[in-house]
Design a protein around this motif. Structure first.
Motif, PDB file in Angstrom:
ATOM      1  N   GLN A   1       0.531   0.353  11.786  1.00  0.00           N
ATOM      2  CA  GLN A   1      -0.261  -0.007  10.846  1.00  0.00           C
ATOM      3  C   GLN A   1       0.108  -0.903   9.836  1.00  0.00           C
ATOM      4  OE1 GLN A   1      -3.554   0.401  10.907  1.00  0.00           O
ATOM      5  NE2 GLN A   1      -3.563   1.549  12.766  1.00  0.00           N
ATOM      6  N   VAL A   2       1.377  -0.928   9.194  1.00  0.00           N
ATOM      7  CA  VAL A   2       1.952  -1.769   8.263  1.00  0.00           C
ATOM      8  C   VAL A   2       1.870  -3.219   8.726  1.00  0.00           C
ATOM      9  CG1 VAL A   2       4.042  -2.521   7.381  1.00  0.00           C
ATOM     10  CG2 VAL A   2       3.443   0.066   7.124  1.00  0.00           C
ATOM     11  N   TYR A   3       2.240  -3.681  10.069  1.00  0.00           N
ATOM     12  CA  TYR A   3       2.337  -4.828  10.524  1.00  0.00           C
ATOM     13  C   TYR A   3       0.837  -5.314  10.975  1.00  0.00           C
ATOM     14  CZ  TYR A   3       7.052  -4.503  10.220  1.00  0.00           C
ATOM     15  OH  TYR A   3       8.557  -4.272   9.681  1.00  0.00           O
ATOM     16  N   ASP A   4       0.175  -4.264  11.208  1.00  0.00           N
ATOM     17  CA  ASP A   4      -1.439  -4.508  11.684  1.00  0.00           C
ATOM     18  C   ASP A   4      -2.077  -5.054  10.460  1.00  0.00           C
ATOM     19  OD1 ASP A   4      -3.485  -4.724  13.574  1.00  0.00           O
ATOM     20  OD2 ASP A   4      -4.448  -3.267  12.609  1.00  0.00           O
ATOM     21  N   ARG A   5      -1.841  -4.323   9.274  1.00  0.00           N
ATOM     22  CA  ARG A   5      -2.593  -4.452   7.899  1.00  0.00           C
ATOM     23  C   ARG A   5      -1.881  -5.623   7.302  1.00  0.00           C
ATOM     24  NH1 ARG A   5      -5.836  -0.046   5.920  1.00  0.00           N
ATOM     25  NH2 ARG A   5      -5.810   1.589   7.618  1.00  0.00           N
ATOM     26  N   LYS A   6      -0.644  -6.136   7.655  1.00  0.00           N
ATOM     27  CA  LYS A   6       0.223  -6.964   7.136  1.00  0.00           C
ATOM     28  C   LYS A   6       0.324  -6.584   5.296  1.00  0.00           C
ATOM     29  CE  LYS A   6      -0.758 -10.953  10.027  1.00  0.00           C
ATOM     30  NZ  LYS A   6      -1.588 -10.248  10.905  1.00  0.00           N
ATOM     31  N   SER A   7       0.532  -5.283   5.288  1.00  0.00           N
ATOM     32  CA  SER A   7       0.678  -4.830   4.065  1.00  0.00           C
ATOM     33  C   SER A   7       2.043  -3.790   3.988  1.00  0.00           C
ATOM     34  CB  SER A   7      -0.544  -3.864   3.455  1.00  0.00           C
ATOM     35  OG  SER A   7      -1.597  -4.491   3.369  1.00  0.00           O
TER      36      SER A   7
ATOM     37  N   SER B   1       5.117   3.225  -0.676  1.00  0.00           N
ATOM     38  CA  SER B   1       5.726   4.550  -0.263  1.00  0.00           C
ATOM     39  C   SER B   1       5.073   4.916   0.943  1.00  0.00           C
ATOM     40  CB  SER B   1       5.267   5.732  -1.512  1.00  0.00           C
ATOM     41  OG  SER B   1       3.930   5.811  -1.536  1.00  0.00           O
ATOM     42  N   ILE B   2       5.677   5.886   1.732  1.00  0.00           N
ATOM     43  CA  ILE B   2       5.376   6.452   2.914  1.00  0.00           C
ATOM     44  C   ILE B   2       5.374   8.094   2.796  1.00  0.00           C
ATOM     45  CG2 ILE B   2       5.262   6.917   5.541  1.00  0.00           C
ATOM     46  CD1 ILE B   2       6.547   3.905   5.520  1.00  0.00           C
ATOM     47  N   GLN B   3       4.356   8.776   2.590  1.00  0.00           N
ATOM     48  CA  GLN B   3       4.657  10.261   2.356  1.00  0.00           C
ATOM     49  C   GLN B   3       3.781  10.893   3.287  1.00  0.00           C
ATOM     50  OE1 GLN B   3       3.622  10.794  -2.002  1.00  0.00           O
ATOM     51  NE2 GLN B   3       2.944   8.629  -1.820  1.00  0.00           N
ATOM     52  N   PRO B   4       4.347  12.372   3.545  1.00  0.00           N
ATOM     53  CA  PRO B   4       3.647  13.401   4.360  1.00  0.00           C
ATOM     54  C   PRO B   4       2.674  13.776   3.511  1.00  0.00           C
ATOM     55  CG  PRO B   4       6.177  13.801   4.359  1.00  0.00           C
ATOM     56  CD  PRO B   4       5.734  12.769   3.474  1.00  0.00           C
ATOM     57  N   LEU B   5       1.505  14.089   4.246  1.00  0.00           N
ATOM     58  CA  LEU B   5       0.334  14.682   3.644  1.00  0.00           C
ATOM     59  C   LEU B   5       0.339  15.405   2.678  1.00  0.00           C
ATOM     60  CD1 LEU B   5      -2.277  14.635   6.483  1.00  0.00           C
ATOM     61  CD2 LEU B   5      -2.014  13.022   4.375  1.00  0.00           C
ATOM     62  N   GLY B   6       1.452  16.558   2.932  1.00  0.00           N
ATOM     63  CA  GLY B   6       1.612  17.814   1.956  1.00  0.00           C
ATOM     64  C   GLY B   6       2.294  17.630   0.703  1.00  0.00           C
ATOM     65  N   ALA B   7       2.952  16.323   0.696  1.00  0.00           N
ATOM     66  CA  ALA B   7       3.731  15.886  -0.485  1.00  0.00           C
ATOM     67  C   ALA B   7       3.203  14.606  -1.237  1.00  0.00           C
ATOM     68  CB  ALA B   7       5.295  15.655   0.068  1.00  0.00           C
ATOM     69  N   VAL B   8       1.739  14.382  -0.881  1.00  0.00           N
ATOM     70  CA  VAL B   8       1.409  13.154  -1.402  1.00  0.00           C
ATOM     71  C   VAL B   8       1.230  13.164  -2.998  1.00  0.00           C
ATOM     72  CG1 VAL B   8      -0.649  11.753  -1.471  1.00  0.00           C
ATOM     73  CG2 VAL B   8       0.292  12.259   0.756  1.00  0.00           C
ATOM     74  N   GLN B   9       1.758  12.146  -3.599  1.00  0.00           N
ATOM     75  CA  GLN B   9       1.630  11.907  -5.017  1.00  0.00           C
ATOM     76  C   GLN B   9       0.861  10.711  -5.206  1.00  0.00           C
ATOM     77  OE1 GLN B   9       5.428  12.076  -6.876  1.00  0.00           O
ATOM     78  NE2 GLN B   9       5.725  14.558  -6.230  1.00  0.00           N
ATOM     79  N   GLY B  10      -0.372  10.742  -5.413  1.00  0.00           N
ATOM     80  CA  GLY B  10      -1.360   9.601  -5.679  1.00  0.00           C
ATOM     81  C   GLY B  10      -1.065   8.865  -7.135  1.00  0.00           C
TER      82      GLY B  10
ATOM     83  N   LEU C   1       0.768  -1.264   0.105  1.00  0.00           N
ATOM     84  CA  LEU C   1      -0.104   0.086   0.159  1.00  0.00           C
ATOM     85  C   LEU C   1       0.811   1.268   0.080  1.00  0.00           C
ATOM     86  CD1 LEU C   1      -2.628  -0.944   2.792  1.00  0.00           C
ATOM     87  CD2 LEU C   1      -3.007  -0.857   0.436  1.00  0.00           C
ATOM     88  N   ASP C   2       0.226   2.379  -0.296  1.00  0.00           N
ATOM     89  CA  ASP C   2       0.924   3.607  -0.206  1.00  0.00           C
ATOM     90  C   ASP C   2       0.253   4.325   0.947  1.00  0.00           C
ATOM     91  OD1 ASP C   2       2.484   4.000  -2.690  1.00  0.00           O
ATOM     92  OD2 ASP C   2       0.506   3.905  -3.850  1.00  0.00           O
TER      93      ASP C   2
ATOM     94  N   ARG D   1      13.259   9.121   3.648  1.00  0.00           N
ATOM     95  CA  ARG D   1      13.512   8.862   5.015  1.00  0.00           C
ATOM     96  C   ARG D   1      12.634   7.732   5.671  1.00  0.00           C
ATOM     97  NH1 ARG D   1      11.754  14.316   8.324  1.00  0.00           N
ATOM     98  NH2 ARG D   1       9.860  14.668   7.059  1.00  0.00           N
ATOM     99  N   GLU D   2      11.435   7.975   5.376  1.00  0.00           N
ATOM    100  CA  GLU D   2      10.515   7.183   6.029  1.00  0.00           C
ATOM    101  C   GLU D   2      10.550   5.553   5.308  1.00  0.00           C
ATOM    102  OE1 GLU D   2       8.540  11.328   5.340  1.00  0.00           O
ATOM    103  OE2 GLU D   2       9.526   9.599   4.151  1.00  0.00           O
ATOM    104  N   LEU D   3      10.959   5.360   4.198  1.00  0.00           N
ATOM    105  CA  LEU D   3      11.098   4.016   3.809  1.00  0.00           C
ATOM    106  C   LEU D   3      12.455   3.532   4.296  1.00  0.00           C
ATOM    107  CD1 LEU D   3      10.018   4.018  -0.004  1.00  0.00           C
ATOM    108  CD2 LEU D   3       8.948   2.781   2.009  1.00  0.00           C
ATOM    109  N   LEU D   4      13.435   4.385   4.437  1.00  0.00           N
ATOM    110  CA  LEU D   4      14.674   4.093   4.918  1.00  0.00           C
ATOM    111  C   LEU D   4      14.558   3.524   6.513  1.00  0.00           C
ATOM    112  CD1 LEU D   4      17.774   3.537   4.909  1.00  0.00           C
ATOM    113  CD2 LEU D   4      18.122   6.082   5.586  1.00  0.00           C
TER     114      LEU D   4
END
Length: 301
Positions: free
Chosen positions: A51-57, A61-70, A34-35, A116-119
């Protein structure tokens, strides 16, 4: 950007001594990736990890709301920050790494690296899959990058602590404006709170538009709204203490007189004091008035 002076509140943990024992490994992420989108805070990122482990997904990408690129066919899943979840993740990391390694993850977040988030996710996931501390596994690119970023953050923190110069305003507030490469205000707060505990001060990061304010009791985060970009790092002369120009002159004169021209080594000087920090230093500013010794005094005898 996290404006927390500490990442998340620390509770009682069984691993408070710093010992890391082998733990059960993280669950498999068996669902489609998921993104994720979050509010840009460190607590928000920790909530995403939960949530990643709760959803098992796993995250695409992990993006700040102000920089989201859907994408064309999918929108990011927005994760609301939950401080209880964040605290649970922060304390849970101590089962797989010591406090120093965990702190490096916070420093990586403050570095503002684009990925940095994915790292941080990859490093934490690798540690949880190994069931132990991986801080010395330099064969892994994620471990090397986290270690390298931590070194950069330490250098920036140390230089900010050494090179920040305050100016006194007419109401007794000591003010400094900085523009560091990384978001180091949360890291330098303990140093300035301890060193200047007897005076009110404000350190403002003009690039990130927030600052640290100490009121003789506690240090708080303060934010400023501006209608447009501000590039000038100087305070208006109308709000400075009338003695401030004299203090600046005396400081410059001191450095002029302790300087030994015959021992000047600008290459070494720039290595220890890079040019980009000179803007903060009174002794590096143009001389408005040269210091002259008193000439109407005659030697005795």
């Amino acid at each position: 950007m996290s404006h927390s002076l500490t990442p998340v509140p620390s509770g009682k943990a069984a691993t408070s001594t710093g010992a890391v024992r082998t733990q059960a490994k993280a669950p498999q992420l068996i669902n489609p990736p998921l993104d994720y989108a979050y509010d840009g805070s460190f607590e928000g990122l920790l909530t995403v990890l939960f949530q990643v482990y709760d959803r098992k997904s796993a995250p695409n990408s992990i993006q700040p709301l102000g920089a989201v690129q859907g994408g064309l066919f999918a929108q990011p899943v927005q994760i609301d920050t939950d401080e209880a979840m964040a605290a649970r993740v922060w304390e849970g990391l101590l089962r797989y790494m010591d406090k120093e390694a965990r702190t490096r993850l916070f420093h990586a977040f403050l570095s503002e690296q684009p990925d940095r988030e994915l790292l941080i996710f990859r490093y934490a996931d690798l540690a949880m899959r190994a069931g132990r501390d991986i801080a010395e596994n330099y064969a892994d690119d994620n471990v090397r990058r986290i270690a390298g970023i931590a070194q950069q953050m330490y250098r920036e923190k140390h230089r900010m602590e050494a090179f920040v110069r305050f100016e006194k305003t007419s109401d007794g507030l000591f003010h400094a404006t900085i523009d560091p490469d990384f978001d180091v205000l949360p890291l330098i707060a303990p140093h300035f709170t301890k060193r200047y505990a007897d005076q009110r001060w404000l350190i403002f990061d003009q690039r990130r538009r927030y600052g640290l304010y100490y009121d003789l009791t506690r240090t708080d985060i303060v934010e400023f709204e501006s209608s447009g970009p501000q590039r000038n790092t100087d305070i208006s002369a109308t709000v400075l203490d009338e003695r401030e120009p004299l203090f600046k002159l005396l400081w410059q004169s001191y450095f002029d007189h302790v300087n030994i021209p015959e021992r000047k080594n600008m290459k070494l000087h720039r290595r220890h004091m890079p040019l980009r920090y000179w803007r903060y230093l009174s002794e590096k500013q143009p001389r408005e008035q040269r210091f002259e010794p008193i000439k109407n005094k005659k030697p005795i005898g």
